[in-house]
Scaffold this motif. Structure first.
Motif, short mmCIF file in Angstrom:
data_model
loop_
_atom_site.label_atom_id
_atom_site.label_comp_id
_atom_site.label_asym_id
_atom_site.label_seq_id
_atom_site.Cartn_x
_atom_site.Cartn_y
_atom_site.Cartn_z
N UNK A 42 -18.07 25.11 34.96
CA UNK A 42 -17.63 24.71 33.62
C UNK A 42 -16.71 23.49 33.62
N UNK A 43 -16.15 23.13 34.76
CA UNK A 43 -15.18 22.02 34.76
C UNK A 43 -15.70 20.77 35.46
N UNK A 44 -16.84 20.86 36.13
CA UNK A 44 -17.36 19.67 36.79
C UNK A 44 -18.10 18.78 35.79
N UNK A 45 -17.96 17.46 35.91
CA UNK A 45 -18.74 16.56 35.05
C UNK A 45 -20.20 16.46 35.50
N UNK A 46 -20.52 17.02 36.66
CA UNK A 46 -21.88 16.94 37.19
C UNK A 46 -22.37 18.33 37.59
N UNK A 47 -22.62 19.21 36.61
CA UNK A 47 -23.03 20.58 36.94
C UNK A 47 -24.35 20.66 37.69
N UNK B 191 -0.86 13.67 31.62
CA UNK B 191 -2.10 14.41 31.40
C UNK B 191 -2.18 15.64 32.31
N UNK B 192 -1.75 15.46 33.56
CA UNK B 192 -1.79 16.56 34.52
C UNK B 192 -0.92 17.72 34.05
N UNK B 193 0.24 17.43 33.40
CA UNK B 193 1.13 18.49 32.97
C UNK B 193 0.53 19.33 31.86
N UNK B 194 -0.45 18.79 31.12
CA UNK B 194 -1.07 19.51 30.03
C UNK B 194 -2.17 20.45 30.50
N UNK C 215 -13.65 26.19 49.42
CA UNK C 215 -13.77 24.75 49.16
C UNK C 215 -13.28 24.50 47.75
N UNK C 216 -12.01 24.09 47.61
CA UNK C 216 -11.48 23.77 46.29
C UNK C 216 -12.11 22.47 45.81
N UNK C 217 -12.63 22.49 44.59
CA UNK C 217 -13.26 21.29 44.06
C UNK C 217 -12.19 20.27 43.69
N UNK C 218 -12.55 19.01 43.86
CA UNK C 218 -11.61 17.92 43.63
C UNK C 218 -11.56 17.57 42.13
N UNK C 219 -11.00 18.50 41.34
CA UNK C 219 -10.80 18.29 39.91
C UNK C 219 -9.34 18.60 39.58
N UNK C 220 -8.82 18.13 38.45
CA UNK C 220 -7.42 18.43 38.11
C UNK C 220 -7.12 19.92 38.02
N UNK C 221 -8.10 20.73 37.65
CA UNK C 221 -7.87 22.16 37.50
C UNK C 221 -7.79 22.87 38.85
N UNK C 222 -8.57 22.42 39.83
CA UNK C 222 -8.73 23.17 41.08
C UNK C 222 -8.19 22.44 42.31
N UNK C 223 -7.65 21.25 42.14
CA UNK C 223 -7.26 20.44 43.30
C UNK C 223 -6.03 20.98 44.02
N UNK C 224 -5.06 21.52 43.29
CA UNK C 224 -3.80 21.94 43.90
C UNK C 224 -4.01 23.09 44.89
N UNK D 80 -10.41 30.12 55.46
CA UNK D 80 -10.21 28.71 55.72
C UNK D 80 -10.33 27.94 54.41
N UNK D 81 -9.52 26.90 54.25
CA UNK D 81 -9.46 26.21 52.97
C UNK D 81 -9.62 24.72 53.15
N UNK D 82 -10.36 24.08 52.22
CA UNK D 82 -10.53 22.64 52.25
C UNK D 82 -10.74 22.13 50.83
N UNK D 83 -10.76 20.81 50.66
CA UNK D 83 -11.03 20.17 49.38
C UNK D 83 -12.37 19.46 49.48
N UNK D 84 -13.21 19.59 48.44
CA UNK D 84 -14.56 19.03 48.53
C UNK D 84 -15.01 18.52 47.18
N UNK D 85 -15.90 17.53 47.20
CA UNK D 85 -16.56 17.03 45.99
C UNK D 85 -17.83 17.83 45.75
N UNK D 86 -18.18 18.03 44.48
CA UNK D 86 -19.31 18.90 44.16
C UNK D 86 -20.64 18.37 44.66
#
Length: 241
Positions: free
Chosen positions: A109-114, A1-4, A64-73, A83-89
């Motif tokens: 547009x990509x978060x399940x909890x806008x 799924x991630x490769x798609x 703050x990169x959101x913890x989603x498949x699109x923005x996590x990397x 400065x860079x970090x990973x965060x939940x919305x």
């Protein structure tokens, strides 16, 4: 799924992503040409854009990169001064009223909890803070292209995004469009520039993305205090002695 999934990190590492970021930076800079010593938060995937305002000797500029498949990397190269970090919305690791400005790209547009995302943004923005939001245009080419991160989520119409901001106690003040060329044209630097200039003059509402600046509606965001109930003295009953 991630490769798609076309991740933001992979897209912006290629030629099409570089040209897309260049065109968007031009539009974002028109909104915020000068930020002084403001504290800036970029939420979603904003590393290609934060260098517009990052200064090594200035206030913190945080991605703050959101913890989603699109923005996590993580990006291949991290911009200097950011400065860079990973965060939940819904659990941003920052105190309330921390930032003068917040930039959202590849976020709403990509978060399940806008709604939770916008509420978190409202909390970390200062009362005089400003939000700059980039979202895919439902009527544009980019929202329907699986080969870009803009085609991975739920696009919006202008009315939909304005209403969602209002529900989160954020008031949209300025609207603009960007990315007027179709996604395949992003590989060609000159063609993208020509399409961008022509689109702004002829079809400003048909860009691939909307760029919207909003401010906090402070008074609507604070719950109203209930007036205290009147305390009445008990009635005195006359009792004959």
């Amino acid at each position: 799924m991630q490769d798609d999934i076309c991740t933001a990190a992979r897209f912006y590492a290629g030629r099409a992503g570089e040209n897309t970021a260049r065109l968007l930076r031009h539009r974002l800079h028109a909104f915020w040409p000068h930020t002084g010593n403001d504290r800036i938060l970029g939420l979603g995937y904003t590393l290609p854009f934060l260098p517009l305002w990052a200064r090594p000797d200035g206030a913190p500029c945080i991605s703050a990169r959101m913890d989603t498949p699109v923005t996590r990397d993580a990006p291949v190269f991290r911009p200097e001064g950011v400065r860079d970090c990973l965060a939940a919305e819904d659990r941003l690791p920052f105190p309330d009223l921390s930032f003068d400005r917040v930039l959202l790209v590849h976020a709403l547009e990509i978060t399940p909890r806008p709604d939770a995302l916008l509420r978190s943004v409202w909390k970390v923005m200062k009362d005089h803070g400003r939000l700059l939001l980039v979202v895919p245009n439902r009527a544009g080419w980019w929202a329907h292209s699986d080969g870009t991160p803009f085609g991975q989520g739920e696009p919006f119409s202008a009315r939909q995004i304005t209403r969602r901001l209002s529900q989160a106690f954020l008031c949209a003040e300025r609207h603009d469009g960007a990315l007027f060329m179709p996604p395949p044209g992003a590989r060609h630097r000159r063609a993208g520039t020509l399409a961008e200039n022509a689109g702004h003059m002829l079809l400003p509402q048909l860009g691939g993305v909307f760029v919207i600046e909003a401010v906090k509606d402070v008074y609507s965001g604070v719950p109203a205090l209930t007036a205290p109930a009147l305390i009445r003295a008990p009635r005195r009953i006359y009792e004959p002695g």
